[in-house]
Scaffold this active site. Structure first.
Site, PDB file in Angstrom:
ATOM      1  N   GLY B  82     -20.739  72.541  87.638  1.00 49.33           N
ATOM      2  CA  GLY B  82     -21.536  73.697  87.218  1.00 49.33           C
ATOM      3  C   GLY B  82     -22.884  73.349  86.623  1.00 49.33           C
ATOM      4  O   GLY B  82     -23.893  73.980  86.928  1.00 49.33           O
ATOM      5  N   LYS B 126     -18.057  67.170  96.606  1.00 48.60           N
ATOM      6  CA  LYS B 126     -19.227  67.749  95.935  1.00 48.60           C
ATOM      7  C   LYS B 126     -20.495  66.934  96.195  1.00 48.60           C
ATOM      8  O   LYS B 126     -21.553  67.508  96.450  1.00 48.60           O
ATOM      9  CB  LYS B 126     -18.971  67.887  94.425  1.00 48.60           C
ATOM     10  CG  LYS B 126     -18.079  69.061  94.100  1.00 48.60           C
ATOM     11  CD  LYS B 126     -17.897  69.275  92.606  1.00 48.60           C
ATOM     12  CE  LYS B 126     -17.030  70.515  92.361  1.00 48.60           C
ATOM     13  NZ  LYS B 126     -16.642  70.682  90.957  1.00 48.60           N
ATOM     14  N   ASN B 149     -14.420  58.238  91.178  1.00 50.09           N
ATOM     15  CA  ASN B 149     -14.209  58.459  89.750  1.00 50.09           C
ATOM     16  C   ASN B 149     -14.737  57.240  88.990  1.00 50.09           C
ATOM     17  O   ASN B 149     -14.223  56.136  89.174  1.00 50.09           O
ATOM     18  CB  ASN B 149     -12.699  58.636  89.517  1.00 50.09           C
ATOM     19  CG  ASN B 149     -12.354  58.889  88.068  1.00 50.09           C
ATOM     20  OD1 ASN B 149     -13.191  58.720  87.175  1.00 50.09           O
ATOM     21  ND2 ASN B 149     -11.126  59.301  87.828  1.00 50.09           N
ATOM     22  N   CYS B 225     -24.360  57.614  69.184  1.00 47.09           N
ATOM     23  CA  CYS B 225     -23.779  57.584  70.530  1.00 47.09           C
ATOM     24  C   CYS B 225     -22.546  58.486  70.566  1.00 47.09           C
ATOM     25  O   CYS B 225     -22.145  59.054  69.550  1.00 47.09           O
ATOM     26  CB  CYS B 225     -23.465  56.152  70.969  1.00 47.09           C
ATOM     27  SG  CYS B 225     -21.846  55.521  70.464  1.00 47.09           S
ATOM     28  N   CYS B 228     -19.932  57.310  68.203  1.00 47.78           N
ATOM     29  CA  CYS B 228     -20.296  57.449  66.786  1.00 47.78           C
ATOM     30  C   CYS B 228     -19.783  58.778  66.222  1.00 47.78           C
ATOM     31  O   CYS B 228     -19.330  58.845  65.088  1.00 47.78           O
ATOM     32  CB  CYS B 228     -21.816  57.447  66.606  1.00 47.78           C
ATOM     33  SG  CYS B 228     -22.624  55.863  66.840  1.00 47.78           S
ATOM     34  N   CYS B 249      -7.019  77.611  83.040  1.00 47.37           N
ATOM     35  CA  CYS B 249      -8.312  76.993  83.305  1.00 47.37           C
ATOM     36  C   CYS B 249      -9.316  77.437  82.260  1.00 47.37           C
ATOM     37  O   CYS B 249      -9.155  78.480  81.625  1.00 47.37           O
ATOM     38  CB  CYS B 249      -8.817  77.282  84.702  1.00 47.37           C
ATOM     39  SG  CYS B 249      -9.294  78.987  84.973  1.00 47.37           S
ATOM     40  N   CYS B 307     -22.560  49.393  70.776  1.00 49.41           N
ATOM     41  CA  CYS B 307     -23.383  50.311  69.972  1.00 49.41           C
ATOM     42  C   CYS B 307     -23.889  49.561  68.732  1.00 49.41           C
ATOM     43  O   CYS B 307     -25.071  49.640  68.394  1.00 49.41           O
ATOM     44  CB  CYS B 307     -22.579  51.549  69.579  1.00 49.41           C
ATOM     45  SG  CYS B 307     -23.473  52.675  68.466  1.00 49.41           S
TER      46      CYS B 307
END
Lengths: 403, 403
Positions: B82, B126, B149, B225, B228, B249, B307
């Site tokens: 979306g 997609k 994925n 991040c 974090c 959903c 990080c």
């Protein structure tokens, strides 16, 4: 030359059959295999094939009580360009009952920097191209499209008739008119029609420098109409056509237009389906991610006599209401009439605000004006009536302190 | 049966030729007549056939100095649902140099309540469907699409490589990664990759009740991040697949998703083309049209060791900078480190804020959580580090007073 033999002819037939098969396959590929069929009743069922499952989920999430009601509404979208086309697409995907589209422009490659239209549609009329795409997206929506300019006398009368009689139930008015036009004249035409009919409508616009936009909800007699305070909306009195002739064009961005269309349709949904708070005015300053909101009363000296009549009717309706101050306050969610901050929107927007909001004012051709900037000639006589109230400032501050 | 005569065969041929002509015409009609050809150099010429005229006008309007530079940038969009599909479309129409698209999902009719995909694409992957549409819209954009994925080990390594080497110039990094995914795991994968590579990225998200969303700009070592302070982003650890299995959903609206995509791409454009102010965090509360902004420092106790390393590198870079406090302040437009309002964002968002922002909390199935609500388990250990600063509050207030 000898005439062809039967064998040769049969070979030709074989070849043509093969070619025909290929062409038919191409069409299948272009169209894809799944075709969306009409759906009689909206369902909440969570299956991949249900185009309404994510919308009906708004009920389970406690946002909307009766999502199916969306099918009862009819909306007129005037102007299906950068904002209007995306607006129509959102409403179509949401399953609106009926859409009336008005535009007289053609799709051009120069429109490809905004969402919706595709290069292969160049040359088609915008309403025709839009209807075709939208019907494929959602065949449950009813369409009426008009490829004309609403500002000519005959068309204007027809336009008024469609607003008055184009509702989902035959010969009832539409539920809302959405102005997504790019020029002053068309906005004035919509304003005139809606004032005469007492028709609620939303105005929308983006600035010529592409980095700001707004939506405004006009309820004749209750809130400021376009003639009450035009400069807050879009000040330019020149349309795209004139600009193009001069070899100049306004800038536009798909981002700003999609945000404005998103704000517009979101507030339409809130209004129609009764959730959240409808904004009377919501601005978008893209440079600073600043979003002014406000509410403006109508101008008691408005030039439009139908606006004045609607103001009287509104006041009569208000006066006739039972005097239950407290209950009314809680029912009407978004009415704050105090002006604690002494905000006067129009008179102050000229220099500082425009500069802060738009950056340095660019060198513009005659007729191109930055939106939200008030032409000097109209500056004086408006200060006395615009009694703007920054609606959400208290809420905003208390929320910020809570954070 | 007698074999066909020459005349009969010729008749058949005639019929087939006619049919073939019709099919070819159908294809022409579907495709339209105008095909967008590639354009070597962006032009400012104001003609209907120039798809870049309205973008190049940003220069004349004084908004962007060098719009053509957009062609030098490469952007990875992870998740083309979306938000991601509209994001990719906006970047394509803006004429971005290169797009890398990652997704492993298929188009379903259940996606039709959001913009971009059309019913005839149902069943296609997609990324495949998106690439086809986007190439037709703008053949000048370079595409790389990956139908996988990113969270599995092999794919994750390949994903990291494409971020590191997928720039417009061969074997340089992409300019930005945009996270448009719908689950916690994928966000964590993007976060891990970007922390390791020191890659700036934007996170985006919409809540399960469809009426709020946000974007967040992550500069490893400089800003918070995803590890974090994850709860500010999207708290649910369950993805769409799990929900569907349970017959539940998340709700979604084309409006909210287009607004979030608009905010995302607008801030990407501001960052890449150097105009306006880039927001570090911009929220959208659709019920009230409220737009929180803020900036969060990284957590010195972040679980992600990369990080922590980026934080050290950032501090070293900062320390190495010449000490010109004043000049720096004016150059870095959006850094306000004071916390005059003592705003601590994460710890306080639980009850009041969520209630104010989301309305009454709906009855949800296990695993479905309203975005912006912090899970109780993580509430304590975050209060000591999140030193959030409401960035624009001063500007906002002074602007409001000026109005």
């Amino acid at each position: 030359m000898a005439s062809p033999t039967v064998a040769e002819l049969q070979q030709t037939i074989e070849k043509l059959r093969e070619e025909l098969k290929n062409e038919k396959q191409k069409i299948e590929e272009i169209k894809g295999t799944t075709k969306r069929t009409r759906i009689t009743q909206m369902s909440s069922e969570v299956v991949d094939s249900n185009p309404y499952s994510r919308l009906m989920a708004l009920k389970r999430m406690g946002i909307v009580d009766d999502y199916e009601k969306i099918r009862d509404f009819s909306i007129a979208v005037v102007g299906v360009g950068g904002v209007g086309s995306v607006t129509a697409e959102m409403l179509t995907r949401c399953g609106i009952g009926k859409l009336l589209l008005f535009d007289y422009d053609k799709v051009e490659l120069a429109n490809m920097n905004r969402l919706f239209y595709q290069p292969h549609q160049a040359g088609l009329s915008k309403v025709e191209a839009a209807e075709k795409t939208l019907r494929e997206i959602n065949p449950d929506v009813e369409f009426e499209v008009y490829n004309y300019n609403i500002t000519t006398m005959d068309n204007f009368n027809h336009f008024m008739d469609r607003i008055r009689l184009g509702g989902k139930v035959k010969d009832t008015p539409v539920d809302l008119v959405l102005s997504c036009v790019d020029n002053f004249e068309a906005r004035m035409a919509i304003n005139t029609a809606c004032n005469e009919l007492g028709q609620s409508w939303f105005e929308s616009g983006v600035s010529e420098n592409a980095v700001s936009g707004h939506i405004q909800f006009v309820i004749p007699g209750d809130t400021s109409c376009f003639a009450c305070a035009p400069p807050l909306v879009v000040a330019t009195q020149t349309d795209e056509k004139t600009l193009k002739r001069e070899g100049v064009c306004a800038a536009s961005l798909p981002t700003t237009m999609a945000v404005v269309a998103g704000f517009l349709v979101q507030n339409v949904l809130k209004y129609l389906l009764h959730f959240g708070q409808v904004s009377y005015y919501l601005g978008y300053n893209a440079l600073q991610d600043f979003f002014p909101t406000m509410r403006m009363k109508p101008n008691p000296h408005c030039d439009d006599t139908h606006c004045l009549r609607q103001q009287r009717l509104f006041q009569e309706r208000e006066a006739a209401k039972p005097k239950q101050e407290f209950t009314e306050e809680t029912e009407e969610e978004v009415v704050h009439d105090e002006n604690e901050w002494k905000i006067e929107l129009v008179s102050e927007t000229t220099e500082d605000e425009a500069k802060a909001a738009e950056g340095d004012k660019p060198q513009l051709t005659e007729g191109v004006t930055v939106a939200y900037t008030k032409p000097a000639a109209q500056a004086e006589d408006s200060t006395d009536f615009v009694n703007a109230t920054e609606m959400s400032i208290d809420d905003l501050m208390s929320q910020m302190k809570q954070l």
